[in-house]
Enzyme design. Structure first.
Site, short mmCIF file in Angstrom:
data_model
loop_
_atom_site.label_atom_id
_atom_site.label_comp_id
_atom_site.label_asym_id
_atom_site.label_seq_id
_atom_site.Cartn_x
_atom_site.Cartn_y
_atom_site.Cartn_z
CE LYS A 495 29.67 -18.01 -56.41
NZ LYS A 495 29.90 -18.68 -55.15
NE ARG A 592 26.75 -23.12 -49.85
CZ ARG A 592 27.32 -22.09 -50.46
NH1 ARG A 592 26.69 -20.94 -50.53
NH2 ARG A 592 28.52 -22.20 -50.98
CE1 TYR A 721 1.32 1.25 -63.31
CE2 TYR A 721 3.67 0.80 -63.08
CZ TYR A 721 2.50 0.72 -63.81
OH TYR A 721 2.51 0.11 -65.03
CG MET A 770 8.78 -4.94 -65.46
SD MET A 770 7.72 -5.94 -66.50
CE MET A 770 6.40 -6.36 -65.40
C1 LIG Z 1 30.84 -18.15 -54.37
C2 LIG Z 1 31.81 -19.01 -53.70
C3 LIG Z 1 33.11 -18.56 -53.46
C4 LIG Z 1 33.57 -17.15 -53.71
O1 LIG Z 1 33.14 -16.30 -52.65
P1 LIG Z 1 33.54 -14.76 -52.60
O2 LIG Z 1 33.06 -14.30 -51.29
O3 LIG Z 1 32.82 -14.11 -53.72
O4 LIG Z 1 34.99 -14.69 -52.77
C5 LIG Z 1 34.01 -19.46 -52.95
N1 LIG Z 1 33.65 -20.73 -52.68
C6 LIG Z 1 32.40 -21.18 -52.86
C7 LIG Z 1 32.08 -22.59 -52.50
C8 LIG Z 1 31.42 -20.34 -53.35
O5 LIG Z 1 30.18 -20.77 -53.52
#
Ligand SMILES: *Cc1c(COP(=O)(O)O)cnc(C)c1O
Length: 827
Positions: A495, A592, A721, A770
Site C-alpha cells: 500500500k 478501526r 523565510y 517548499m
Molecule cells: C499496513 C498493514 C500491515 C503491515 O504493517 P507493518 O507494521 O508495516 O508490518 C498489516 N496489516 C494491515 C491490516 C495493515 O493495514
C-alpha cells in the site's frame, strides 16, 4: 563414456554419470544442452535439462508440470517424484537421491575434464570484487570464465563451474559458505590450482564454533592448491594458512612485514611491490579507500604470479571500474526504460542482465544494445552462435550490435537488428531517435565506452531522487521468509506505493520471488498493479461501493468489514451474475474496521446462505504487536481471534478460509501465531519496529538531493523565510533541491536535522522552504555546486528523521513526494 564432455553426452549417458535411475518411455538420444535449476530462467531449447532442487521454501518439483507444458522434456528429480513421472509420457527423468548433489557431481565432472587453470577466491569481504578485477586483468591476455555475479553458494558454484568450456584458459570462481562442512564440497567442484583468501570478518559467525574454526573451514578450499595469495597482516589467516597448507605453498603480502613474500608500500596514486629476491614494480591506480586497495593488491599479486607483465597489469588497472558494479534502471527518452550494465561483458553476465530485464518486466518490447565481447575473442564463430541462442531464448525483440565482430551476425540473425562499426557511428546515426516505449538493455565491453550511450538515451534526472536497491529488498524478504514456518503463506503490504518506495517495480520483483499475496489500501492501487502485469492475488483493504466494478474487472479481493458493505457487494454480484473472493476483517481490539463478536452468528448465516462470495480468509490486525508492555493485550487479541475463527468454522461457508493476523512486528515477536499467512509491511523495506533484528535488515532506499548554489556569508546575515537562520559567525551555506513538498518536513528547520554533505554532517539552517532547504557546510571541505547530499541512507537516519519530525518511520517513508524520482537498481 568416462572421457566425454557433458555437452557430448546423451541424457541416458548423463544418468549413468549421475548414478541415477533412468525413467522415460522414449530413449532420449538428444545431446545434453543447458543445465538449469530456476524454472523462470528456462531457455527451453531441445536438450535443456532441469534439475529439480528442493530449497528451504521452494521445491523445483512443483514447477515440472509448468515447464513440461512449455516444452521441456528432460528432468533430474528426486525419488518422491517417481510415482508422478507417468503423467509425462514424452518426458525423460533421471531419479537421484538429491538433485543438488547431482548438480554438484556433474559440475565436478566438467571441471575434471578440462585442462584450464582455475583460481578460487574466498574470505569474508571483497570476494566478488576481487573475482571481477582479477578476471579483468587476466583477460588482457587470456580467455577467462568467471562466476556470474556473486554465484558462490552450494548451488551457485556448480552453476558457475558449468560455464567452463573448451576455450577457457583460466577460470576464476568465488566460494562462500555459511556453515561448517560446506567448503569441502565446493573444493571438489572448483578444485582451484591457485587461490586468494581475501580476509576474515564477522559475517556468518553464527554458523561456526569460533572464528578459528571458520577460517579453517574456508581454508579447505585450498587443500590442493599450488599457491595461495593472502595478506599476512590478517594474523588469523596467516596462522591458519601456515598450519593447514605449510609455508611452501603460500604467497603472502604485507604492508608491515618486510620479510613477507611480497612487501607492499602504499603511496599516493600507486602501490609499490617488493617481491622477495626480485626487482620491485609499481602499479598505478586512483582508488582511495583501504578496502579497494586491498582488493587490488590481492589481484595484482596473483596476476603477476600467473605471468602477466607489469605493463599488462597497469593497462588493465587503469580501466578497472570502481566498486559500482550494479545494474541500474533509469528512465529513458521517449518513454523508454534503460537498463545500464555498461560494466560487465561476457555471455554469462549478459544472461544475468537479460534475466533481470525480463524480471523487471517494464515494457512489452525489449531491445539489446551490445558490443563485441573482448575476452571471448578467439573463437568468434562459437561466440556468435551462443549469443544468438541466448538472444532468442530470452526473447529480445531488437538487437543493435556495435563493433566489427558482432556485425558479422548480420548474416545469421533474422530478427529486427541494426549494426554499427563503432559507438560513434551509432551515436551519429538516426537510430538514436527511433526508440519508443521499449526496455533497452545497454551492455558493452569497457573500451566501447557505452556510458556515452547511456548519457544520450537517459532522461535527465534533476535534483532529488530515491534510489531503491532491489537486492536489499530480496535480502529482507529472505530474512522474513527464514522466520516463517514452511507452510505459512506470505502477503506483502505494498500500500501507499510500497511505503513510498515505488509501485509495480517492487510488486514485479515480489511476484518474481513468488510471494503469495499483495495487500493494498485502495482499489486504484490494485488496478495500477494489474495494468502493469501483476497477476498474483491482491487484497484491497478499503473498498467502497464505487470500486465494485473495478474489483471484478481486475480480479481484486476486497476486505469486507461491515454488514452494509457485505450486503451491497453481494447484491451487486447477484445483479451482475458474478462471484468474488473476499477477506473478512474481524476487530479484536484495534477498533478501526471489522466485525465484532456479537456479529458473528449473523455473519455466519449470511455467508452460508449466499452463492456470490467465497471467503478466502479471516483476518484481524494487532494494535500493539511492537510494544512489549502490551503483550498481554496482544495475546488476548490473538486468542480471541482464534476463538472467533473456530466459531465461524461451524458454518458451512465456501472458500479457502485462511486464518491470518500478524504484521511485521508480530512475525518477529509472536511466531507461534503465524497461522496460515502473515502480512509483512515495514520490515520488508528495511525498518525493524521491534528493536530485535535491525542488524539483519538493510534499508532498501537512499534519499539523495543535490546542491544548487553555495554562498559565503558574513556573521549577522540571516537565511531564508522569516529570517529565522541568523549567522553567529562567517559561514558557508549551501542550498539543496529538496523541501517540504518532497516530504522533507518543515519541523527539520533550524538545526533540528543534519544531513550528509561531503561525507560530513551538516545542519539545516533557517526554515525549510517548499522546494529548497539551506544547510550550513562551514568547515566541510570539497563541497561544490552539483554535489550530492544524502538525506537518509540507513534505518538510523530514518529513525532520527522520525524523531525530529515527531512521528514514526512509516510516515517519513510514505511522505516522500511523488515528484521525487525513484531509481531502481540491483547490485
Ligand atoms: C499496513 C498493514 C500491515 C503491515 O504493517 P507493518 O507494521 O508495516 O508490518 C498489516 N496489516 C494491515 C491490516 C495493515 O493495514
Amino acid at each position: 563414456m568416462s572421457d566425454k564432455s557433458v555437452e557430448k553426452m546423451t541424457f541416458e549417458e548423463l544418468s549413468v554419470l549421475l548414478g541415477g535411475d533412468y525413467v522415460g518411455a522414449k530413449v532420449h538420444q538428444e545431446k545434453v544442452g543447458k543445465i538449469f535449476i530456476d524454472s523462470r530462467k528456462a531457455s527451453l531449447s531441445t536438450g535443456d535439462v532441469f534439475f529439480a532442487i528442493k530449497g528451504l521454501r521452494n521445491d523445483g518439483h512443483d514447477y515440472i508440470s509448468l515447464m513440461h507444458k512449455q516444452g521441456l522434456k528432460l528432468f533430474v528429480v528426486e525419488p518422491s517424484f517417481k510415482n508422478r513421472t507417468f503423467k509425462y509420457p514424452e518426458a525423460s527423468f533421471i531419479i537421484v537421491e538429491s538433485a543438488k548433489a547431482a548438480l554438484q557431481r556433474i559440475a565436478a565432472y566438467r571441471r575434471s575434464m578440462l585442462k584450464c587453470k582455475v583460481v578460487g577466491i574466498t574470505g569474508s569481504n571483497g570476494k566478488t570484487i576481487v573475482k571481477e578485477w582479477l578476471s579483468d586483468i587476466l583477460s588482457e591476455k587470456h580467455i577467462v570464465t568467471k562466476s556470474p555475479k556473486s554465484f558462490n553458494s552450494q548451488v551457485g558454484v556448480p552453476l558457475s563451474v558449468l560455464e567452463l568450456n573448451e576455450q577457457t584458459e583460466i577460470g576464476v570462481f568465488e566460494a562462500g559458505i555459511s556453515q561448517a562442512g560446506e567448503m569441502q564440497r565446493l573444493e571438489m567442484i572448483i578444485k582451484p590450482d591457485f587461490g586468494i583468501f581475501t580476509n576474515i570478518g564477522s559475517a556468518h559467525d553464527q554458523g561456526f564454533e569460533s572464528r578459528i574454526e571458520k577460517t579453517k573451514e574456508k581454508m579447505k578450499l585450498f587443500s590442493q592448491a599450488k599457491r595461495l595469495v593472502y595478506c599476512l597482516d590478517y594474523s588469523l589467516v596467516h596462522q591458519v594458512a601456515l598450519e593447514c597448507l605449510g609455508s611452501e605453498r603460500l604467497l603472502g603480502w604485507s604492508y608491515t612485514d618486510q620479510d613477507a613474500d611480497v612487501y607492499v608500500d602504499d603511496e599516493d596514486g600507486k602501490v609499490v611491490f617488493y617481491p622477495k629476491g626480485e626487482s620491485s614494480y609499481e602499479i598505478f591506480h586512483d582508488f582511495l579507500d583501504d578496502a579497494s586497495k586491498e582488493n587490488l593488491i590481492h589481484s595484482v599479486v596473483l596476476a603477476k604470479y600467473l605471468g602477466m607483465s607489469i605493463d599488462e597489469i597497469n593497462l588493465a588497472v587503469k580501466h578497472l571500474p570502481s566498486v559500482d558494479m550494479r545494474l541500474s534502471i533509469k528512465d529513458g527518452i521517449n518513454h523508454c526504460c534503460l537498463i545500464d550494465d555498461s560494466y560487465n561483458n561476457d555471455l554469462a553476465g549478459l544472461e544475468v542482465a537479460l534475466d533481470f530485464m525480463r524480471q523487471m518486466n517494464q515494457k512489452s518490447k525489449s531491445t539489446l544494445i551490445l558490443s563485441d565481447m573482448h575476452q571471448t575473442g578467439l573463437n568468434v564463430q562459437h561466440w556468435r552462435n551462443e549469443l544468438l541462442k541466448l538472444i532468442k531464448a530470452k526473447k529480445v525483440d531488437k538487437l543493435i550490435g556495435i563493433g566489427p565482430e558482432i556485425t558479422l551476425c548480420k548474416d545469421i540473425f533474422n530478427g529486427e537488428a541494426s549494426y554499427f562499426a563503432s559507438t560513434d557511428d551509432f551515436l551519429n546515426s538516426e537510430e538514436v531517435l527511433n526508440f519508443d516505449n521499449e526496455t533497452i538493455l545497454v551492455k558493452g565491453a569497457r573500451h566501447f565506452h557505452f556510458e556515452r550511450i547511456i548519457k544520450a538515451l537517459e532522461k535527465q534526472v534533476h535534483g532529488t531522487r530515491l534510489e531503491v536497491n532491489m537486492e536489499s529488498l530480496v535480502h529482507n524478504l529472505n530474512f522474513y521468509k527464514s522466520r516463517l514456518k514452511k507452510d505459512t503463506k506470505l502477503m506483502i503490504m505494498v500500500k501507499a506505493f510500497a511505503y513510498g518506495n515505488g509501485s509495480f517495480e517492487i510488486a514485479s520483483l515480489l511476484q518474481y520471488h513468488r510471494v503469495d499475496y499483495l495487500g493494498v489500501a485502495y482499489a486504484d492501487e490494485g488496478v495500477a498493479l494489474r495494468k502493469h502485469g501483476i497477476n498474483i492475488p491482491i487484497m484491497v483493504m478499503n473498498p467502497t461501493e464505487d470500486d465494485f466494478l473495478h474489483l471484478l474487472k481486475y480480479n481484486l479481493e476486497p476486505e469486507i468489514y461491515s454488514f452494509d458493505l457485505l450486503d451491497r457487494y453481494c447484491l451487486y454480484l447477484k445483479k451482475n451474475e458474478r462471484q468474488s473472493r473476499i477477506h473478512i476483517k474481524l476487530d479484536t481490539g484495534m477498533h478501526r474496521l471489522g466485525f465484532v463478536e456479537k456479529d458473528l452468528d449473523r455473519l455466519g448465516q449470511i455467508l452460508s446462505m449466499q452463492d456470490q462470495v467465497e471467503v478466502q480468509g479471516y483476518f484481524t490486525h494487532l494494535a500493539a504487536a511492537d510494544v512489549s508492555d502490551e503483550d498481554e493485550y496482544t495475546v488476548s487479541q490473538l486468542e480471541q481471534f482464534s476463538t472467533w475463527f473456530d466459531h465461524m468454522a461451524e458454518y458451512d461457508i465456501k472458500g479457502d478460509k485462511m486464518k491470518y493476523a500478524l504484521n511485521t512486528a508480530g512475525i518477529i515477536r509472536f511466531p507461534e501465531y503465524q497461522f496460515d499467512m502473515v502480512r509483512l509491511g515495514i520490515g520488508l523495506y528495511g525498518i525493524d519496529s521491534t528493536g530485535m533484528c535491525q542488524r539483519d535488515l538493510r534499508l532498501i532506499s537512499v534519499l539523495k538531493t543535490r546542491i544548487s548554489q553555495i554562498h559565503d556569508l558574513k556573521e549577522g546575515n540571516t537565511i531564508g523565510y522569516s529570517r529565522k537562520g541568523v549567522l553567529a559567525k562567517n559561514s558557508r551555506i549551501a542550498t539543496m533541491a529538496i523541501g517540504y513538498a518532497d516530504g522533507f518536513c518543515r519541523l527539520f528547520s533550524n538545526g533540528r536535522l543534519q544531513v550528509k554533505a561531503g561525507g560530513k554532517l551538516a545542519p539545516v539552517i533557517g526554515n525549510v522552504c517548499m522546494d529548497m532547504t539551506m544547510i550550513d557546510i562551514t568547515g566541510i571541505d570539497d563541497v561544490e555546486v552539483g554535489d550530492e547530499v544524502i538525506i537518509f541512507e540507513s534505518a538510523d537516519d530514518v529513525n532520527r528523521m522520525a524523531e525530529a519530525a515527531m512521528t514514526i518511520p512509516y510516515e517519513v517513508m510514505t511522505n516522500i513526494g511523488s515528484r521525487v524520482k525513484r531509481v531502481f537498481y540491483a547490485d
